[in-house]
Design an enzyme around this catalytic site. Structure first.
Site, PDB file in Angstrom:
ATOM      1  N   LYS A   9     -11.401-100.805  66.531  1.00 57.02           N
ATOM      2  CA  LYS A   9     -10.942-101.222  68.262  1.00 57.02           C
ATOM      3  C   LYS A   9     -11.623-101.619  69.588  1.00 57.02           C
ATOM      4  O   LYS A   9     -13.438-101.993  68.631  1.00 57.02           O
ATOM      5  CB  LYS A   9     -10.794 -99.244  69.041  1.00 57.02           C
ATOM      6  CG  LYS A   9      -9.776 -98.675  67.842  1.00 57.02           C
ATOM      7  CD  LYS A   9     -10.079 -96.985  68.891  1.00 57.02           C
ATOM      8  CE  LYS A   9      -9.073 -96.169  67.992  1.00 57.02           C
ATOM      9  NZ  LYS A   9      -9.032 -94.773  68.706  1.00 57.02           N
ATOM     10  N   TYR A  49       0.542 -96.160  69.642  1.00 57.07           N
ATOM     11  CA  TYR A  49       0.690 -94.593  70.095  1.00 57.07           C
ATOM     12  C   TYR A  49       1.498 -93.788  70.490  1.00 57.07           C
ATOM     13  O   TYR A  49       1.200 -93.252  70.780  1.00 57.07           O
ATOM     14  CB  TYR A  49      -0.504 -94.716  71.312  1.00 57.07           C
ATOM     15  CG  TYR A  49      -1.775 -95.408  70.660  1.00 57.07           C
ATOM     16  CD1 TYR A  49      -2.265 -94.112  69.658  1.00 57.07           C
ATOM     17  CD2 TYR A  49      -2.702 -96.027  70.924  1.00 57.07           C
ATOM     18  CE1 TYR A  49      -3.296 -94.240  69.047  1.00 57.07           C
ATOM     19  CE2 TYR A  49      -4.252 -96.433  70.283  1.00 57.07           C
ATOM     20  CZ  TYR A  49      -4.760 -95.510  69.780  1.00 57.07           C
ATOM     21  OH  TYR A  49      -6.038 -95.689  68.912  1.00 57.07           O
ATOM     22  N   ASN A 112     -14.212 -95.008  70.631  1.00 52.71           N
ATOM     23  CA  ASN A 112     -14.820 -93.861  69.078  1.00 52.71           C
ATOM     24  C   ASN A 112     -14.309 -95.340  68.237  1.00 52.71           C
ATOM     25  O   ASN A 112     -14.207 -95.319  66.966  1.00 52.71           O
ATOM     26  CB  ASN A 112     -13.468 -92.758  69.249  1.00 52.71           C
ATOM     27  CG  ASN A 112     -11.795 -92.986  68.709  1.00 52.71           C
ATOM     28  OD1 ASN A 112     -11.856 -94.118  68.859  1.00 52.71           O
ATOM     29  ND2 ASN A 112     -11.547 -92.158  68.609  1.00 52.71           N
ATOM     30  N   HIS A 115      -9.728 -96.643  64.330  1.00 45.34           N
ATOM     31  CA  HIS A 115      -8.426 -96.027  63.879  1.00 45.34           C
ATOM     32  C   HIS A 115      -7.767 -96.087  62.380  1.00 45.34           C
ATOM     33  O   HIS A 115      -8.638 -96.942  61.822  1.00 45.34           O
ATOM     34  CB  HIS A 115      -7.165 -96.579  64.593  1.00 45.34           C
ATOM     35  CG  HIS A 115      -5.777 -95.860  64.204  1.00 45.34           C
ATOM     36  ND1 HIS A 115      -5.599 -94.712  64.785  1.00 45.34           N
ATOM     37  CD2 HIS A 115      -5.206 -96.514  63.214  1.00 45.34           C
ATOM     38  CE1 HIS A 115      -3.980 -94.069  64.158  1.00 45.34           C
ATOM     39  NE2 HIS A 115      -4.129 -95.593  63.024  1.00 45.34           N
ATOM     40  N   GLU A 126       2.576 -97.366  61.471  1.00 49.96           N
ATOM     41  CA  GLU A 126       2.032 -98.134  61.924  1.00 49.96           C
ATOM     42  C   GLU A 126       1.725 -99.870  61.226  1.00 49.96           C
ATOM     43  O   GLU A 126       1.635-100.314  62.227  1.00 49.96           O
ATOM     44  CB  GLU A 126       0.651 -97.500  61.376  1.00 49.96           C
ATOM     45  CG  GLU A 126       0.344 -96.033  62.926  1.00 49.96           C
ATOM     46  CD  GLU A 126      -0.903 -95.160  62.364  1.00 49.96           C
ATOM     47  OE1 GLU A 126      -0.768 -94.270  63.208  1.00 49.96           O
ATOM     48  OE2 GLU A 126      -1.189 -95.375  60.990  1.00 49.96           O
TER      49      GLU A 126
HETATM   50  P1  IDP Z   1      -7.147 -89.766  65.724  1.00 48.51           P
HETATM   51  O1  IDP Z   1      -7.464 -90.986  66.158  1.00 48.51           O
HETATM   52  O2  IDP Z   1      -8.715 -89.206  65.311  1.00 48.51           O
HETATM   53  O3  IDP Z   1      -6.467 -89.856  64.288  1.00 48.51           O
HETATM   54  P2  IDP Z   1      -5.523 -88.727  67.697  1.00 48.51           P
HETATM   55  O4  IDP Z   1      -5.755 -87.373  68.214  1.00 48.51           O
HETATM   56  O5  IDP Z   1      -4.948 -89.693  66.816  1.00 48.51           O
HETATM   57  O6  IDP Z   1      -7.356 -88.784  67.058  1.00 48.51           O
HETATM   58  O7  IDP Z   1      -5.924 -90.174  68.472  1.00 48.51           O
HETATM   59  C1  IDP Z   1      -5.307 -90.717  68.830  1.00 48.51           C
HETATM   60  C2  IDP Z   1      -6.978 -91.453  69.801  1.00 48.51           C
HETATM   61  O8  IDP Z   1      -6.357 -91.374  71.132  1.00 48.51           O
HETATM   62  C3  IDP Z   1      -8.395 -90.974  69.143  1.00 48.51           C
HETATM   63  O9  IDP Z   1      -8.221 -91.619  68.967  1.00 48.51           O
HETATM   64  C4  IDP Z   1      -8.555 -91.150  70.882  1.00 48.51           C
HETATM   65  O10 IDP Z   1      -8.912 -93.351  71.647  1.00 48.51           O
HETATM   66  C5  IDP Z   1      -7.441 -91.365  71.919  1.00 48.51           C
HETATM   67  N1  IDP Z   1      -7.811 -89.883  71.697  1.00 48.51           N
HETATM   68  C6  IDP Z   1      -7.614 -88.906  71.148  1.00 48.51           C
HETATM   69  N2  IDP Z   1      -7.448 -87.446  72.081  1.00 48.51           N
HETATM   70  C7  IDP Z   1      -7.752 -87.836  73.707  1.00 48.51           C
HETATM   71  C8  IDP Z   1      -8.933 -87.090  74.269  1.00 48.51           C
HETATM   72  O11 IDP Z   1      -8.797 -86.110  74.754  1.00 48.51           O
HETATM   73  N3  IDP Z   1      -8.913 -87.860  75.491  1.00 48.51           N
HETATM   74  C9  IDP Z   1      -9.126 -89.443  75.623  1.00 48.51           C
HETATM   75  N4  IDP Z   1      -8.663 -90.133  74.333  1.00 48.51           N
HETATM   76  C10 IDP Z   1      -8.457 -89.469  73.108  1.00 48.51           C
HETATM   77 MG    MG Z   2      -3.646 -89.617  64.795  1.00 53.83          MG
END
Ligand code: IDP
Ligand code: MG
Length: 134
Positions: A9, A49, A112, A115, A126
């Protein structure tokens, strides 16, 4: 054969971590089928997304993922989805296990570093969004 979409990312590409993160997934021993440097358009980000469209963080997430280059790749092999999710660690770097990519390199729950698809159906969707149907 099982496939996943792993993607570096913008927070990680901005900090010069592309080589580091490619090396981390390479060490897992899966087959690297595709790899590109891309910049997501807003349309592509919203499609990628789509499952998070109704979440409060959706707008911010789209801004972030379009803010700089990303490096998506397709990895193939038995158990690749779970292996990559384990290598990445929990969504929130503060909760990710030590030694995981997100624990080492994630800046926040949003920024983070990487992905990884969460299921075969997500991976297929995806990969089509990111690389096209061909
Ligand atoms: P994942 O990437 O671990 O599968 P997901 O719940 O699918 O997590 O969320 C997709 C992406 O959205 C996350 O990797 C992160 O970048 C962002 N994200 C998830 N939860 C939050 C939040 O509570 N606040 C802000 N961004 C979030
Ligand atoms: Mg996810």
């Amino acid at each position: 054969m099982e496939k996943t979409l792993f993607m570096i990312k913008p927070d990680a590409t901005a900090r010069g971590l592309i080589g580091e993160l490619i090396a981390a997934v390479e060490r897992e021993g899966f087959v690297l089928e595709r790899l590109e440097l891309q910049r997501f358009t807003r349309e592509k980000a919203e499609a990628f997304y789509d499952v998070h469209r109704d979440k409060p963080f959706f707008g911010s997430l789209v801004e972030y993922i379009t803010s700089g280059p990303v490096v998506p790749m397709v990895l193939a092999g038995e158990g690749v989805i779970a292996a990559v999710r384990e290598l990445m660690g929990a969504t929130d770097p503060a909760e990710a296990a030590s030694g995981t990519i997100r624990r080492k390199y994630g800046e926040s729950i949003e920024r983070n570093a990487c992905h990884g698809s969460d299921s075969p159906a997500s991976a297929a969707r995806e990969i089509a969004v990111v690389f096209g149907e061909s």
